[in-house]
Design a protein around this motif. Structure first.
Motif, PDB file in Angstrom:
ATOM      1  N   LYS A 145       0.737  -1.198  -0.053  1.00  0.00           N
ATOM      2  CA  LYS A 145       0.031  -0.010  -0.081  1.00  0.00           C
ATOM      3  C   LYS A 145       0.978   0.980   0.024  1.00  0.00           C
ATOM      4  N   HIS A 175      -1.336  -5.025   5.587  1.00  0.00           N
ATOM      5  CA  HIS A 175      -0.728  -5.692   6.783  1.00  0.00           C
ATOM      6  C   HIS A 175      -1.495  -6.244   7.804  1.00  0.00           C
ATOM      7  N   TYR A 176      -2.763  -5.249   8.140  1.00  0.00           N
ATOM      8  CA  TYR A 176      -3.837  -5.548   9.290  1.00  0.00           C
ATOM      9  C   TYR A 176      -4.349  -6.999   8.867  1.00  0.00           C
ATOM     10  N   LYS A 179      -2.681  -9.850  10.951  1.00  0.00           N
ATOM     11  CA  LYS A 179      -2.423  -9.707  12.460  1.00  0.00           C
ATOM     12  C   LYS A 179      -3.416 -10.720  12.878  1.00  0.00           C
ATOM     13  N   GLU A 213      -2.414   5.631  17.482  1.00  0.00           N
ATOM     14  CA  GLU A 213      -0.925   5.532  17.596  1.00  0.00           C
ATOM     15  C   GLU A 213      -0.402   6.743  18.182  1.00  0.00           C
ATOM     16  N   ARG A 220       8.723  11.864   7.471  1.00  0.00           N
ATOM     17  CA  ARG A 220       7.548  11.064   6.539  1.00  0.00           C
ATOM     18  C   ARG A 220       6.608  12.273   5.932  1.00  0.00           C
ATOM     19  N   ASP A 232      -4.147   6.836   4.379  1.00  0.00           N
ATOM     20  CA  ASP A 232      -3.002   6.116   4.901  1.00  0.00           C
ATOM     21  C   ASP A 232      -3.526   4.870   5.799  1.00  0.00           C
ATOM     22  N   MET A 233      -4.621   5.129   6.621  1.00  0.00           N
ATOM     23  CA  MET A 233      -5.028   4.153   7.415  1.00  0.00           C
ATOM     24  C   MET A 233      -6.730   3.591   7.138  1.00  0.00           C
ATOM     25  N   HIS A 237      -6.721  -0.336   6.118  1.00  0.00           N
ATOM     26  CA  HIS A 237      -6.781  -1.001   7.493  1.00  0.00           C
ATOM     27  C   HIS A 237      -7.926  -1.218   8.234  1.00  0.00           C
ATOM     28  N   LYS A 337      -2.465   9.954  14.805  1.00  0.00           N
ATOM     29  CA  LYS A 337      -0.971  10.055  15.236  1.00  0.00           C
ATOM     30  C   LYS A 337      -1.124  10.550  16.422  1.00  0.00           C
ATOM     31  N   ARG A 342      -0.878   3.570  22.201  1.00  0.00           N
ATOM     32  CA  ARG A 342      -1.147   3.004  20.984  1.00  0.00           C
ATOM     33  C   ARG A 342      -2.228   1.711  21.211  1.00  0.00           C
ATOM     34  N   GLN A 371      -3.654  -4.868  19.185  1.00  0.00           N
ATOM     35  CA  GLN A 371      -2.670  -4.348  19.729  1.00  0.00           C
ATOM     36  C   GLN A 371      -2.554  -3.165  20.744  1.00  0.00           C
TER      37      GLN A 371
END
Ligand code: BG6
Length: 483
Positions: A145, A175-176, A179, A213, A220, A232-233, A237, A337, A342, A371
């Motif tokens: 992504k 990648h979520y 998990k 987070e 970045r 982004d999220m 995700h 962010k 987190r 998480q």
């Protein structure tokens, strides 16, 4: 055998993602016997490194973060690493010849081309790897992504990649999906009898999906200014978590059956357009607090621009899935962010009991924590021990994976790399899924862009701007915070 014989070619192989996630995951796979003895990892970059240089770099930068428990395995792992310089989009084609020579040594192996590079390189890479004659029927391509900036750029990339690879050869990473708790969500829902009858609008008041987070975005800006939290999220995700929570039971545990159900959820999302965007979405940007810099003061290679001032580092959205099961049940999404903790979790908030005979009850809640510590908690009401008046108290029935199972919980990338080497695409996004997600995101982006309003400021280290709390507060709800 579980270890599938394939060569893994990583474009962007010396970059951040490779050093922080892919190589550590591959080392763990190697140690656990999930890499075939002959599997090679060939990093491609413009760097002009020799194999020895690259191995030295990995030894210096990755060894400490893994951490190494078996030096012999580490040495063996380093021995698998190679480096070839390629110049995608450039004049110099010699790297492709070198790579062709290496791959030809083992013609019969599967080939996995992993593109850990910006999306604008996906099309050119595929074209060049094809022109170099390296795409065999047993090849696969993995796309990291973000897949585009919006629906039209995502389509363009999908077309470009699709001109070279069949859809069944294309693995789009989120990648979520790798998990542990996310995969457990399917098991929880579809391997237990007691949940399914109440998993609907009759019993569930609303769902909250949070990915908070503590990190900011130092270094970045170049990427983040043009991404923002929504791209982004949320596009990937959070919407993936939403689909797994909301999907209908598939008939089989099968790659297409599961993805078919997921895409139906995305298609059922009620569009948020025009004037509704202000009502159902919130944007925030963190400002400096204590020793934490604000977004605009983050250190980086480029100074802030107008785009920096407009980009959201936090967003909250009230979504709705318009189908029989979920009509009228809000799905609140939130990510940011520089929040105080987190924590990624899915909270399913049940309705009140139909008729209460005790004072002080609270509705049940199911919390799936991704998480920091994977686990599942069901909050039920219980009587506080005592001979006096009946006093109710919510108590968590909890399953902590770390405490229940002794096996190490693998990192998301370990699962995903294992699957991609074995050719199993279940946990990867299909083209129609990605595009359906963008179709829902696009009007929100458009409305934000068209308006003059800037994101609401929130001090670094707080739970986001006031608007995020109003989004739930106006219907008498509140975000789930740690007790
Ligand atoms: C990435 C985003 O996809 O996910 C990052 O680009 C974010 O901005 C990261 O920090 C979060 O991943 P995780 O696994 O730490 O929740």
């Amino acid at each position: 055998s579980p270890a599938h014989l394939a060569d893994l070619v990583v474009f962007g192989g010396t970059g951040d993602l490779s050093m922080r996630k892919l190589l550590p995951a591959l080392y763990h796979s190697d140690r656990d016997g999930r890499l075939a003895p002959e599997t090679r990892v060939i990093a491609l970059s413009r760097g002009g490194l020799t194999d020895a240089d690259f191995r030295g770099k990995v030894d210096a930068e990755v060894r400490d973060s893994v951490p190494i428990d078996d030096l012999a395995v580490w040495e063996r792992f380093l021995g698998r690493l190679h480096h070839v310089s390629v110049d995608v989009g450039g004049e110099n084609r010699s790297g492709w010849g070198t790579l062709a020579g290496m791959l030809a040594e083992y013609e019969q192996r599967d080939r996995v081309f992993y593109l850990a590079s910006p999306p604008r390189t996906f099309g050119p890479f595929c074209r060049e790897v094809h022109e170099a004659g390296l795409v065999t029927p047993r090849s696969r391509v993995v796309l990291e992504k973000p897949l585009g900036q919006d629906l039209s750029s995502a389509r363009r990339i999908n077309d470009e990649v699709g001109a070279i690879f069949d859809e069944r050869q294309i693995f789009r990473i989120d990648h979520y999906l790798g998990k542990e708790t996310v995969q457990n969500l399917l098991v929880l829902r579809f391997a237990n009898a007691f949940l399914e009858p109440i998993w609907n609008s009759l019993w569930i008041d609303h769902v909250q999906i949070t990915a908070a987070e503590t990190v900011g975005t130092p270094g970045r800006r170049g990427y983040y200014d043009h991404a923002g939290a929504l791209r982004d999220m949320v596009q990937n995700h959070l919407l993936q978590l939403l689909t797994l929570t909301a999907m209908e039971p598939p008939a089989r545990n099968d790659r297409e059956a599961i993805r078919d159900e997921k895409v139906k959820v995305l298609q059922a999302l009620r569009p948020i357009t025009g004037g509704e965007v202000d009502r159902f979405t919130v944007r925030g940007q963190y400002t400096g607090a204590g020793d934490m810099p604000g977004y605009l003061d983050e250190p980086g290679s480029t100074p802030p621009t107008e785009a920096s001032g407009r980009v959201e580092t936090f967003t909250a959205i009230r979504a709705e899935v318009k189908n029989w099961r979920w009509a009228g049940v809000p799905f609140y999404l939130r990510t940011g962010k520089r929040m105080p903790y987190r924590r990624s979790e899915i909270v399913v908030q049940f309705k009140d009991v139909p008729h209460s005979i005790f004072p002080g009850g609270a509705p049940n809640r199911l919390v799936l924590r991704l998480q920091p510590e994977e686990g599942i908690e069901l909050h039920i009401m219980a009587k506080e021990p005592g001979a006096g008046e009946v006093t109710l108290k919510p108590v968590p029935m909890s399953l902590s994976f770390g405490k229940t199972f002794t096996a190490r919980v693998p990192e998301a990338y370990e699962r995903l790399l294992t699957d991609v080497l074995a050719g199993n695409p279940t946990l990867f996004m299909r083209r129609d899924e990605v595009e359906a997600a963008w179709r829902w995101i696009d009007p929100i982006l458009d409305a934000w862009k068209a308006g003059d309003a800037l994101p609401e400021p929130y001090p670094a280290g707080t739970t986001g701007p006031a608007g995020a709390h109003e989004l739930l507060g106006r219907s008498g709800r509140a975000w789930h915070e740690e007790e």
